[in-house]
Structure formats: C-alpha cells, structure tokens
Design a protein around this motif. Structure first.
Motif, PDB file in Angstrom:
ATOM      1  N   THR B 168       0.448 -24.432  37.453  1.00  0.00           N
ATOM      2  CA  THR B 168       1.662 -24.939  37.409  1.00  0.00           C
ATOM      3  C   THR B 168       1.807 -25.886  35.905  1.00  0.00           C
ATOM      4  O   THR B 168       2.842 -25.723  35.194  1.00  0.00           O
ATOM      5  CB  THR B 168       2.004 -25.836  38.507  1.00  0.00           C
ATOM      6  N   GLU B 169       0.781 -26.553  35.907  1.00  0.00           N
ATOM      7  CA  GLU B 169       0.768 -27.540  34.523  1.00  0.00           C
ATOM      8  C   GLU B 169       0.619 -26.339  33.193  1.00  0.00           C
ATOM      9  O   GLU B 169       1.349 -26.517  32.307  1.00  0.00           O
ATOM     10  CB  GLU B 169      -0.573 -28.142  34.488  1.00  0.00           C
ATOM     11  N   HIS B 170      -0.047 -25.389  33.548  1.00  0.00           N
ATOM     12  CA  HIS B 170      -0.079 -24.390  32.403  1.00  0.00           C
ATOM     13  C   HIS B 170       1.166 -23.866  31.921  1.00  0.00           C
ATOM     14  O   HIS B 170       1.454 -23.848  30.859  1.00  0.00           O
ATOM     15  CB  HIS B 170      -1.110 -23.231  32.818  1.00  0.00           C
ATOM     16  N   LEU B 171       1.913 -23.514  33.133  1.00  0.00           N
ATOM     17  CA  LEU B 171       3.346 -22.960  32.814  1.00  0.00           C
ATOM     18  C   LEU B 171       4.106 -23.871  32.260  1.00  0.00           C
ATOM     19  O   LEU B 171       4.778 -23.863  31.214  1.00  0.00           O
ATOM     20  CB  LEU B 171       3.871 -22.396  34.244  1.00  0.00           C
ATOM     21  N   ASN B 179      11.864 -24.228  34.443  1.00  0.00           N
ATOM     22  CA  ASN B 179      12.555 -24.087  35.855  1.00  0.00           C
ATOM     23  C   ASN B 179      11.678 -22.849  36.560  1.00  0.00           C
ATOM     24  O   ASN B 179      11.807 -21.942  36.798  1.00  0.00           O
ATOM     25  CB  ASN B 179      13.894 -23.295  35.572  1.00  0.00           C
ATOM     26  N   LEU B 180      10.614 -23.714  37.254  1.00  0.00           N
ATOM     27  CA  LEU B 180       9.679 -23.073  37.859  1.00  0.00           C
ATOM     28  C   LEU B 180      10.160 -22.881  39.592  1.00  0.00           C
ATOM     29  O   LEU B 180      10.865 -23.717  39.829  1.00  0.00           O
ATOM     30  CB  LEU B 180       8.241 -23.590  38.090  1.00  0.00           C
ATOM     31  N   ARG B 181       9.548 -21.816  40.152  1.00  0.00           N
ATOM     32  CA  ARG B 181       9.753 -21.718  41.617  1.00  0.00           C
ATOM     33  C   ARG B 181       8.452 -21.217  42.225  1.00  0.00           C
ATOM     34  O   ARG B 181       7.894 -20.456  41.456  1.00  0.00           O
ATOM     35  CB  ARG B 181      11.040 -20.510  41.961  1.00  0.00           C
ATOM     36  N   PHE B 182       8.153 -21.800  43.259  1.00  0.00           N
ATOM     37  CA  PHE B 182       7.091 -21.500  44.080  1.00  0.00           C
ATOM     38  C   PHE B 182       7.387 -20.090  45.289  1.00  0.00           C
ATOM     39  O   PHE B 182       8.566 -20.595  45.844  1.00  0.00           O
ATOM     40  CB  PHE B 182       6.394 -22.449  45.076  1.00  0.00           C
ATOM     41  N   ALA B 201       2.735 -31.518  42.863  1.00  0.00           N
ATOM     42  CA  ALA B 201       2.051 -32.597  42.042  1.00  0.00           C
ATOM     43  C   ALA B 201       2.139 -32.304  40.521  1.00  0.00           C
ATOM     44  O   ALA B 201       2.394 -33.421  40.040  1.00  0.00           O
ATOM     45  CB  ALA B 201       0.357 -32.504  42.555  1.00  0.00           C
ATOM     46  N   ALA B 202       1.962 -31.070  40.225  1.00  0.00           N
ATOM     47  CA  ALA B 202       2.115 -30.801  38.839  1.00  0.00           C
ATOM     48  C   ALA B 202       3.829 -31.236  38.233  1.00  0.00           C
ATOM     49  O   ALA B 202       3.788 -31.867  37.193  1.00  0.00           O
ATOM     50  CB  ALA B 202       1.973 -29.451  38.206  1.00  0.00           C
ATOM     51  N   HIS B 203       4.458 -31.341  39.032  1.00  0.00           N
ATOM     52  CA  HIS B 203       5.849 -31.627  38.785  1.00  0.00           C
ATOM     53  C   HIS B 203       6.154 -32.956  38.772  1.00  0.00           C
ATOM     54  O   HIS B 203       6.377 -33.678  37.764  1.00  0.00           O
ATOM     55  CB  HIS B 203       6.869 -30.940  39.789  1.00  0.00           C
ATOM     56  N   ARG B 204       5.518 -33.635  39.664  1.00  0.00           N
ATOM     57  CA  ARG B 204       5.774 -35.276  39.874  1.00  0.00           C
ATOM     58  C   ARG B 204       4.943 -35.833  38.687  1.00  0.00           C
ATOM     59  O   ARG B 204       5.559 -36.906  38.409  1.00  0.00           O
ATOM     60  CB  ARG B 204       5.301 -35.527  41.263  1.00  0.00           C
ATOM     61  N   GLU B 205       3.935 -35.166  38.569  1.00  0.00           N
ATOM     62  CA  GLU B 205       3.009 -36.132  37.548  1.00  0.00           C
ATOM     63  C   GLU B 205       3.747 -36.102  36.064  1.00  0.00           C
ATOM     64  O   GLU B 205       3.618 -36.935  35.149  1.00  0.00           O
ATOM     65  CB  GLU B 205       1.737 -35.221  37.186  1.00  0.00           C
ATOM     66  N   ARG B 206       4.624 -35.216  36.095  1.00  0.00           N
ATOM     67  CA  ARG B 206       5.566 -35.413  34.788  1.00  0.00           C
ATOM     68  C   ARG B 206       7.088 -35.650  35.031  1.00  0.00           C
ATOM     69  O   ARG B 206       8.260 -35.472  34.214  1.00  0.00           O
ATOM     70  CB  ARG B 206       5.807 -33.867  34.234  1.00  0.00           C
ATOM     71  N   GLY B 207       7.217 -36.425  36.256  1.00  0.00           N
ATOM     72  CA  GLY B 207       8.569 -37.055  36.444  1.00  0.00           C
ATOM     73  C   GLY B 207       9.578 -35.838  36.683  1.00  0.00           C
ATOM     74  O   GLY B 207      10.683 -36.245  36.858  1.00  0.00           O
ATOM     75  N   LEU B 208       9.033 -34.773  37.175  1.00  0.00           N
ATOM     76  CA  LEU B 208      10.059 -33.831  37.545  1.00  0.00           C
ATOM     77  C   LEU B 208      10.048 -33.631  39.045  1.00  0.00           C
ATOM     78  O   LEU B 208       9.284 -33.848  39.650  1.00  0.00           O
ATOM     79  CB  LEU B 208       9.523 -32.372  36.995  1.00  0.00           C
ATOM     80  N   THR B 209      11.310 -33.162  39.631  1.00  0.00           N
ATOM     81  CA  THR B 209      11.532 -33.174  41.010  1.00  0.00           C
ATOM     82  C   THR B 209      11.283 -31.663  41.343  1.00  0.00           C
ATOM     83  O   THR B 209      11.718 -30.878  40.764  1.00  0.00           O
ATOM     84  CB  THR B 209      12.725 -33.376  41.353  1.00  0.00           C
ATOM     85  N   PRO B 210      10.402 -31.418  42.064  1.00  0.00           N
ATOM     86  CA  PRO B 210       9.849 -30.208  42.266  1.00  0.00           C
ATOM     87  C   PRO B 210      10.682 -29.426  43.087  1.00  0.00           C
ATOM     88  O   PRO B 210      11.384 -29.898  44.153  1.00  0.00           O
ATOM     89  CB  PRO B 210       8.384 -30.315  43.279  1.00  0.00           C
ATOM     90  N   PRO B 211      11.199 -28.091  42.824  1.00  0.00           N
ATOM     91  CA  PRO B 211      11.989 -27.336  43.674  1.00  0.00           C
ATOM     92  C   PRO B 211      11.661 -26.807  44.988  1.00  0.00           C
ATOM     93  O   PRO B 211      10.206 -26.892  45.104  1.00  0.00           O
ATOM     94  CB  PRO B 211      12.350 -25.911  42.789  1.00  0.00           C
ATOM     95  N   GLU B 212      12.232 -26.480  45.918  1.00  0.00           N
ATOM     96  CA  GLU B 212      11.988 -26.362  47.123  1.00  0.00           C
ATOM     97  C   GLU B 212      11.229 -24.776  47.009  1.00  0.00           C
ATOM     98  O   GLU B 212      11.969 -24.145  46.153  1.00  0.00           O
ATOM     99  CB  GLU B 212      13.276 -25.804  48.178  1.00  0.00           C
ATOM    100  N   PRO B 213      10.439 -24.415  47.820  1.00  0.00           N
ATOM    101  CA  PRO B 213       9.800 -23.296  48.008  1.00  0.00           C
ATOM    102  C   PRO B 213      10.776 -21.852  48.083  1.00  0.00           C
ATOM    103  O   PRO B 213      11.586 -22.345  48.903  1.00  0.00           O
ATOM    104  CB  PRO B 213       8.736 -23.324  48.965  1.00  0.00           C
TER     105      PRO B 213
END
Lengths: 337, 337
Positions: B168-171, B179-182, B201-213
């Motif tokens: 995720t971090e790579h992306l 705008n990633l989606r799982f 986790a990768a999102h949160r580390e950057r202050g992003l709110t992770p999208p729903e899967p």
DNA sequence: TTGTATGCGTTATCAC
DNA sequence: GTGATAACGCATACAA
C-alpha cells in the motif's frame, strides 16, 4: 471384563459405558444409531459421551469391521491445476461415499515404495496415477488413472489420442501448417504418448511422415529451452503441439520476447486449459479434460471394486474437448477468448 | 490359540507364522527388524511373507501401539496453487516423518462436521486451515494454519499485515496514488482481514482515512463485477489492492478489455504470485508467501505436539515477500517480468 | 430392550 | 532366540 480404566489414558467405550451405567454393547448400538435402543438409555449414553468428550478409536473399529472405510490416492506431484482437480474430484466423491482419503505424493523412488507399502496397510483400495509396479501387486483393489490396464487392474483415463488428432488436423488443414512438431517427453507418461499417437495419426492420414517428438519435461524452463532452439533456427517449425499448457506457455512467452509472432510465424497449442491459457495473449488453444470427473470416477470404481465387483477388463475413457482460442491462428474474439 | 484361518479371508500374521513354522511373536519381530532373531528364522519368515503376499493390517497395528502414525489436514478447497502448495509442503514433511496424511476438503457444513468427526477418529493430530470450531474441540492435537490461536491451540501463518502495508505504501508514496481501494471479503478469512489491516495501517500512518473494503469473493466473476463498477464510474479509484491474484487478474482483464490502461489509469496489485501473474501483461505486482514451508511447518508442529510437546502460546509467522512487476506502475523489465 | 462373550490382527511382556 | 499370552477398543452373535 472391561480393561483397566484406571489412568486417564483416553476415554474408551468402556468409560462411557461405565458412566452411563450400561454395557459397551449398548453404547456401541446408540453410536451406530441402532433403532432398538430405548430413548431413555440413548439419552444416558449420549450424555456420557458428551461429558467425557468421547472419541472412538478408528483403528479399533476398522479392526472389528475388517475394513478401513478409506481409499488411497497416489499422485506423482501437485504442480498445476491438473492433479489438484483430480484430487478434488476424488475427495469429493469419496466424501459422498463416506470414505476418508489418504494421499501420497510420489517422492523419491525408495521413499515411495515404503510409503505405498504402508498405505496399502491402511486402506481398502488404491487409485494410482500412471502405472505403479508396487501398488499393482499390493493385493488390494486398484484402479489406475491415465495409465495402462493390466490383468485384474481397472484403468480409467481422459481421451487423449482423438483430441490430439483433432488438434493436429486443425493445424494441418484449417491453418495449412506444414511443419509441425510435438513437444513433450512421451516416455514420461502414458497419456503423453497417446497424445503423440494422435499427432502421428493425423499426419499419416494425409500421407505425411510424422516428425519425431521434441523431448521436453513439463517444467517451464524446458519450454524456454525449446524456444531457444526455435529462435536459433535449430528447430524449423511453423506449428507446435505441446504436451501441456505450461510447456506451451513457456515456449510462447520466450518466443514472443524474442520477436517472433504467435501465431503468425508459428502456431502453438497446449493441453489442459489452465487458467493462464485464457488470460495470455494470444489466447492459448488447448484441450480441456474432465479432470474432476476422472477423479470422481476413480473413487466410484474403487468403491465398486471394494464392494466386491469384478474389475472390468476394458478401460473407461472420458471425452476431452478441444478449446479453440487464437494461438493456433484462429481469429480472437470467441467468448472465452 | 490362533483364530480360525480356514477361509482365504486375507493372510494374517498367523498364516505366515504357520507356513514359516514359528510363532506370531517371531513374525512380528522380524517384521519390526528386531536384531535378536536368528538369521535362519528370519529367512524362513521372509520367505513365508513373500509366498503369501502378506500385508499387515494397519488397523490392528494402530490399535496395539495406540496411535495412527497419520496426520489429518483440513482444507477449505483446492482452487488455485495456494492450497495445493500447502498440501505439498505438508505431505512432504509428513512423509519424511514417516506419517501418512488424511485429507478432507470442507464441503457442506453438515457433511464437513461428520467428516471431521471421523477424521479425528483415525489420526493423531489435525492441521486445519482457518479456524474450525469442531476440530478445535476434538481433543486431539491441533494446529491452525492462517487462523487465530486459541487457548491450547497452536497457530501458524504467513506474514500478511506487513506485506500489505508495504504494498500500500508503495502505491501511496512511490507511485503517488491517492484513491486506493482494497478489494476482497475480509469477513471470509482471517488472513484477508490482516491484509486489509496492513492497507489501513499504511493510510493511517500518513494521516489518511482508509476507505472501506470492496467486498468480493475469490472467484473470477466477482473480479469482473468489480471491474464493471469501475468501468461504470461507480467506484472511483486510481489503485486497487486485491485480496488475491485471481481477483486482481480478473479485474485487470475486464478493465483492459474495457479500454482502461493498467497501470496508467489505475494500478492493480494482488496476492499469492500465481503463475499467471508473471505471464500476463502488465506483469502483476503481488506478494509471494512461503506456502510450502507453511505446510511443512504445520506437519512439524503437529509432530511435536503429538510427541507430547506443549502447544506454544504465540503463533509463528513466516515472512512474505513483495514481488514488484509492472501493474503497480513500475517500469517493466525486471528479470521475473 | 439390554448384557455377555468372542473375534478382529497386531505389539509387547513375560516366561522358557 | 523363541513361544505363549495378555492387552488394544470396538462390533456383534447369542443369550436373557
């Protein structure tokens, strides 16, 4: 008289008989679902079973009833979807027949023999892929899958020669190819040999002398080795009939990387219809075998044999289906594309 | 006194004792390879064994020695290379330990319970993929693969969350996707949930709110359904982290057919590194798990447990490896392509 | 409806 | 060295 049950060495039918206040015969009856046990006793027994977490001994049961309710399946390996599907078909049917399945993957020659010997010790019958000297002489019922039948041994298989003949014919007449090669190790497996037979048959029917097969294992690297030969001009051909898809895919990939156009410069067809075959471009023309059904049939035949049926002398063969995509030269765009 | 051996109801240790002119104890000794039997008697026994085609009864032996020398493996299915490899690793290690393996594929809920119950009856220990209520309470040693540990139950797994976080971090950072989606059904399996955790986790580390899967099964058609959503504009995204390769491949294929450019318009990554992942264009960026080792580890742990070792409280996790190809946006040309 | 007793084919513990 | 013989834990024929 009940064996000593002093230690907590595992709960037995004796322990549950004790705590239920009945005889082991009764316990055995309710566990078998015998209808002639009173409801009250049934409850008592079931309670005891639950309380003690009683788990019967399969070995003791097998010894008493004189069979294992288990079938053995012997596979050479588990690479690619082929054997996996075979296994699924076998296991599924066995489960329906309420039989367990023991699996052995043929490893080293020596280990294998030992493993097979002990396998025969724990099952009622064995299904082997290909022919195997030991299993065949184990005394237990045996059905060989995709191998040759012998006296007293049943054999089943998926259609090979006709499919290969059709495929070859397709290349020869529909696409006008003139220099086909069969690639695969025909000495390695009976079904590969049969595919080569179909290949030669199609040639002979047209008065052509069939070329010798190009030896190659199933591994991908063997495929790229063949591709190198082609690239170097050491193997003239305008069409390749590969023993399986892995091989075909590897050849095709290397060839494409090397600048040759498939199917323009050379047509390539495989066998098995693996997942990659429909994702790759051009889509790989191949043959789909009823692998799962084959596995199920193996379990079925084993069941009959174990039940006392006489092994049928002729082998059953399940029809295969040619899947046309575009690596043979046909235009793309078919639904399965 | 020997049981009646009148009928040809299978040769037993009694028959070979008879024809060898010795006692069953002696027969048993030579068969066990006991050193304190004279060479002459040994020969006599072996001759008798050969002459009668004697095959011991595994059930009788198991009953006497009080164990089965067999391990059970419970898998949900056998689609794709993942479970097959797990099985190979397990079987291979079991064979080295001189243990047989019984396989059960989880079918219907009801059939499954019954099958598992009888499985527990015939083995010394069971390895289950995912958590399974019944097996866990069977009383026999159990190790759960890719599931959660419980009291007294060992668990092993391949690394999931860190791999997903890295991917995720790579992306996110290397390719600047925003705008990633799982995609995957995180309720279906414990390891899918963990992958989603890495994603968040990768999102949160950057202050992003992770999208729903985005819910989707593993089947290919579920992947194409997701692709349709994308195509219709109902699911805005510039990168997809898919729960496994089948899903990723299906999405990618449908998208490509629909005219969207991967990875230009949308990046796609998968999980498992199936064969197709390296044949398809663009090559699928994914994660390779040490599946075979995982299977072997399961057999190993089972062996220890059966040998009396106490189940370890913490689960062991094997490291996974990110495999960069070009569906993530990286330039093609890496050796593995 | 339930209990008694025996057999299933090995392994292993005693004696000899 | 080798031979009786007692477990092992269940199913089942035969009694009751």
């Amino acid at each position: 008289m009940a064996p000593r049950n002093d230690a907590r060495r595992g709960t037995t039918i004796y322990s549950v008989a004790d705590t239920a206040g009945v005889s082991i015969a009764t316990v055995s009856r309710v566990l078998q679902g015998s209808p002639l046990v009173s409801e009250r006793t049934t409850r008592k027994v079931l309670d005891a079973v639950a309380e003690l977490d009683y788990l019967p001994s399969g070995a003791a049961r097998s010894l008493a009833v004189r069979h294992h309710d288990t079938y053995g399946l012997v596979l050479p390996e588990l690479n690619g979807p082929y054997y996996a599907e075979l296994l699924v078909g076998f296991e599924t049917r066995a489960a329906e027949l309420e039989k367990s399945v023991m699996l052995v993957l043929a490893g080293t020659k020596e280990d294998r023999d030992s493993a097979l010997r002990t396998l025969a010790t724990r099952v009622d019958g064995i299904a082997v892929f290909g022919s195997d000297a030991y299993v065949v002489s184990s005394g237990k019922p045996v059905v060989v899958i995709a191998g040759h039948a012998r006296a007293g041994i049943e054999a089943i298989a998926a259609e090979n020669v006709e499919g290969a003949r059709l495929l070859t014919e397709h290349l020869l007449v529909d696409h006008g190819r003139t220099n086909l090669r069969f690639v695969g190790d025909i000495a390695a497996a009976a079904d590969l040999l049969e595919r080569y037979e179909g290949f030669t048959a199609a040639h002979r029917e047209r008065g052509l002398t069939p070329p010798e097969p190009v030896r190659a294992e199933f591994r991908e690297r063997d495929g790229t080795a063949v591709a190198e030969l082609l690239l170097a001009g050491d193997l003239p051909a305008d069409a390749l009939v590969c023993g399986n898809d892995e091989l075909a895919l590897a050849v095709m990939a290397r060839l494409t990387d090397g600048g040759v156009d498939v199917p323009e410069d050379i047509a390539i067809v495989g066998w098995d219809d693996v997942m990659t075959a429909r994702y790759v471009r051009p889509g790989l023309t191949t043959v789909r075998q009823p692998v799962q059904e084959l596995g199920a049939l193996a379990a079925d035949r084993l069941h009959d044999l174990v039940s006392g049926a006489a092994p049928s002398a002729e082998r059953r063969v399940l029809a295969s289906e040619v899947v046309i995509r575009s690596s043979c030269g046909c235009p793309p765009g078919h639904p399965a594309g």
